[in-house]
Design a protein around this motif. Sequence first.
Motif, short mmCIF file in Angstrom:
data_model
loop_
_atom_site.label_atom_id
_atom_site.label_comp_id
_atom_site.label_asym_id
_atom_site.label_seq_id
_atom_site.Cartn_x
_atom_site.Cartn_y
_atom_site.Cartn_z
N ARG A 94 39.22 25.74 41.87
CA ARG A 94 39.01 26.35 40.55
C ARG A 94 39.36 27.83 40.59
NH1 ARG A 94 35.17 25.07 35.74
NH2 ARG A 94 35.99 23.06 36.28
N HIS A 95 39.01 28.49 41.68
CA HIS A 95 39.35 29.90 41.83
C HIS A 95 40.85 30.10 41.83
CE1 HIS A 95 40.41 33.49 44.24
NE2 HIS A 95 39.63 34.03 43.34
N THR A 101 46.16 31.52 36.57
CA THR A 101 46.21 31.58 35.10
C THR A 101 45.91 32.98 34.60
OG1 THR A 101 45.44 29.30 35.08
CG2 THR A 101 45.39 30.46 33.01
N SER A 102 44.96 33.66 35.23
CA SER A 102 44.64 35.03 34.81
C SER A 102 45.82 35.97 35.01
CB SER A 102 43.43 35.56 35.59
OG SER A 102 42.28 34.85 35.26
N LEU A 103 46.50 35.83 36.14
CA LEU A 103 47.68 36.67 36.40
C LEU A 103 48.79 36.40 35.39
CD1 LEU A 103 47.81 36.60 40.29
CD2 LEU A 103 47.27 38.57 38.83
N LEU A 104 49.02 35.14 35.09
CA LEU A 104 50.04 34.80 34.09
C LEU A 104 49.64 35.32 32.71
CD1 LEU A 104 50.95 31.16 35.15
CD2 LEU A 104 52.45 33.16 35.23
N ALA A 105 48.35 35.18 32.38
CA ALA A 105 47.88 35.67 31.08
C ALA A 105 48.02 37.18 30.98
CB ALA A 105 46.42 35.25 30.86
N PHE A 106 47.66 37.88 32.06
CA PHE A 106 47.78 39.33 32.04
C PHE A 106 49.24 39.76 31.95
CE2 PHE A 106 47.49 43.68 33.74
CZ PHE A 106 46.55 44.17 32.84
N ALA A 107 50.13 39.04 32.63
CA ALA A 107 51.56 39.34 32.53
C ALA A 107 52.06 39.12 31.10
CB ALA A 107 52.35 38.48 33.50
N SER A 134 37.96 29.58 30.24
CA SER A 134 37.22 28.33 30.37
C SER A 134 36.90 28.01 31.84
CB SER A 134 38.00 27.17 29.76
OG SER A 134 39.08 26.77 30.59
N LEU A 135 37.70 28.52 32.76
CA LEU A 135 37.47 28.29 34.18
C LEU A 135 36.38 29.17 34.76
CD1 LEU A 135 41.15 27.89 35.39
CD2 LEU A 135 39.44 26.09 35.17
N LYS A 139 31.42 30.19 37.33
CA LYS A 139 30.96 31.49 37.78
C LYS A 139 29.74 31.93 36.97
CE LYS A 139 31.76 35.49 39.92
NZ LYS A 139 30.58 35.72 40.68
N LEU A 140 29.69 31.54 35.70
CA LEU A 140 28.59 31.94 34.82
C LEU A 140 27.32 31.15 35.08
CD1 LEU A 140 30.57 32.33 31.49
CD2 LEU A 140 29.58 34.16 32.85
N VAL A 141 27.45 29.94 35.57
CA VAL A 141 26.28 29.08 35.76
C VAL A 141 25.59 29.39 37.06
CG1 VAL A 141 25.50 26.71 35.96
CG2 VAL A 141 27.30 27.28 34.38
#
Length: 141
Positions: A94-95, A101-107, A134-135, A139-141
């Motif tokens: 998941r990490h 996905t975070s890197l692609l989104a930030f790009a 959503s991933l 981490k939040l739980v």
Amino acid sequence: LFSFSCTVTGACATLYHLSTGRIRHFFRRLDYVAVASSAVTLTMACSVPRPLFMAGLSMAIAPFQPLLVSGAHVFAMEMSFLKDALGNPKMRERHLAHTSTSLLAFAAFFGDDWFPQMPYLHAGWHVLSAYATSLTFCKLV
């Protein structure tokens, strides 16, 4: 606080997407600041170890440097997530998906600012960001 910031970000994004003319630039900037604020509240919600004044400082800087604030908080979130994933093998996949996905989104977020005429880049940023967010549930739980 994070859920409220997501709602505000959605409202700002709606204003940006519905606007035309000279006001559109203002709403675009407002959208960027709302995204940066959501990144700050997400790191707070995920218990990323940092002093509370850093969140306040980030919020104060966000109107002037939203991309910097977003990037710094996404990086802090990723480092915290990595630390947790190294200690828990079940979180590693998941990490990896979240980081990619975070890197692609930030790009896409950054690229949308540089290439606003490129079709679907902004929509791609929305989709990638929503998936990355959503991933963070584990981490939040």
